[in-house]
Design an enzyme around this catalytic site. Structure first.
Site, short mmCIF file in Angstrom:
data_model
loop_
_atom_site.label_atom_id
_atom_site.label_comp_id
_atom_site.label_asym_id
_atom_site.label_seq_id
_atom_site.Cartn_x
_atom_site.Cartn_y
_atom_site.Cartn_z
N MET A 48 0.86 -1.20 0.00
CA MET A 48 0.00 0.00 0.00
C MET A 48 0.89 1.25 0.00
O MET A 48 0.46 2.33 0.40
CB MET A 48 -0.94 -0.01 1.20
N HIS A 52 9.02 0.99 3.43
CA HIS A 52 10.03 1.08 4.49
C HIS A 52 10.98 -0.10 4.36
O HIS A 52 10.88 -0.88 3.39
CB HIS A 52 9.37 1.13 5.87
N SER A 53 11.86 -0.26 5.35
CA SER A 53 12.91 -1.29 5.20
C SER A 53 12.32 -2.70 5.12
O SER A 53 12.90 -3.58 4.49
CB SER A 53 13.92 -1.19 6.35
N HIS A 55 9.56 -3.51 3.44
CA HIS A 55 9.24 -3.69 2.02
C HIS A 55 10.51 -3.93 1.21
O HIS A 55 10.54 -4.74 0.29
CB HIS A 55 8.54 -2.44 1.47
N ASP A 168 2.60 -9.48 9.10
CA ASP A 168 1.14 -9.62 9.02
C ASP A 168 0.83 -11.11 8.91
O ASP A 168 0.39 -11.60 7.86
CB ASP A 168 0.60 -8.85 7.81
#
Ligand code: PAF
Length: 301
Positions: A48, A52-53, A55, A168
């Site tokens: 989305m 950040h690190s 990802h 997640d």
């Protein structure tokens, strides 16, 4: 659409070092289809945005597994409930494309809401019982929203593999189950949770936290660590150790408001009890100020 760039002969996409070409940025299924024949084996990293690190770690793992990496960037309205942070969710496409360029991503797919949901979405993917517990209980409709957009991204991109973070964990489990039960024929890969040096799991929502809230939020990872340290004692010992840390955090300033702490079977997300032995996930969700955070740790009992 910006111009596609050929990869130098013998060079795997995304491995060209500091001078790596910027990704091709597309926003429609037609543009994606036009590119597809030149991409070979595709790894998809659905996001989305607000990269950040965590990802970046996903993208690096994706590169190792495919000829081309596609990152999708779409803040999916279907997975936000009333009163959640859909409107204020961080959006900065230029920064995200720059991060993708630095990671050697080949294609960024950044559709608009109108492209993803051109009419009323009458049909959605039912996550089944795994989608009703924990996050599903606190965020009704969340997993149906996630599965619907992920299914749609899978159909539009037609990747060989797709990568999601263990952070997640329930989302990952529900997506794996959808891929299996609905025979998507896609390999789902995951990477371990990426943490900042203070232990906080990386998340786009961490940007909402004030310095004081962030200090309180560190109780989540501390609680998981305490639970993990007690893993030889079995489910009750694990939960007792983690709860003790959270109880202190509930009394701190600013307080941590715990939604749930649960020890679950990673395959079903059903809670495990007394004599359980095997793989488990210790999962926690809590609110600090206006920010809701989740975290988990995989355990072997
Ligand atoms: O984890 C996320 O960022 C989202 O839930 C996902 C998988 C990209 C679907 O919108």
């Amino acid at each position: 659409m910006t111009e596609p760039t050929a990869h130098p002969a013998g060079t795997a996409p995304g491995t060209a070092g500091p001078a790596a070409a910027p990704p091709v940025v597309v926003s429609t299924p037609e543009e994606l289809s036009a590119l597809r024949p030149s991409l070979g084996r595709i790894a998809l990293v659905p996001t989305m945005g607000a990269l950040h690190s965590g990802h970046r770690r996903l993208i690096a793992a994706a590169r190792a597994d495919a000829d081309s990496v596609i990152v999708s960037i779409f803040v999916n309205p279907l997975q936000f409930g009333p009163g959640e942070d859909y409107q204020r969710y961080p959006r900065d496409l230029d920064a995200d494309v720059a991060a993708c360029a630095a990671e050697g991503v080949d294609v960024v797919f950044a559709p608009t809401v109108e492209v993803m949901y051109p009419g009323e979405q009458l049909v959605s993917v039912d996550p089944g019982p795994m989608g009703q517990v924990l996050e599903g209980e606190f965020r009704p409709g969340f997993f149906a929203g996630v599965l619907t957009v992920v299914a749609k991204l899978f159909h539009l991109v037609r990747p060989d593999t797709a990568l999601f973070g263990q952070k997640d964990a329930q989302q990952l489990a529900v997506i794996r189950r959808m891929v299996r039960d609905l025979a998507f024929g896609i390999t789902v890969l995951s990477i371990p949770t990426v943490r900042d040096p203070d232990g906080l799991a990386t998340s786009s929502r961490n940007a909402y936290l004030s310095a004081e809230e962030r200090t309180s939020a560190l109780a989540l990872s501390r609680a998981l660590l305490a639970g993990a340290d007690a893993s030889v004692t079995g489910p009750i010992g694990i939960l007792t150790a983690a709860r003790a840390v959270l109880a202190e955090a509930e009394a701190a300033t600013p307080p941590v408001a715990v939604d749930y702490l649960a020890l679950v079977d990673p395959g079903t997300f059903g809670e495990v009890t007394g004599e359980y032995r095997g793989e488990a996930v210790l999962a926690v969700a809590a609110r600090v100020g206006a920010t809701r955070l989740i975290d988990n740790v995989p355990l072997t009992l």
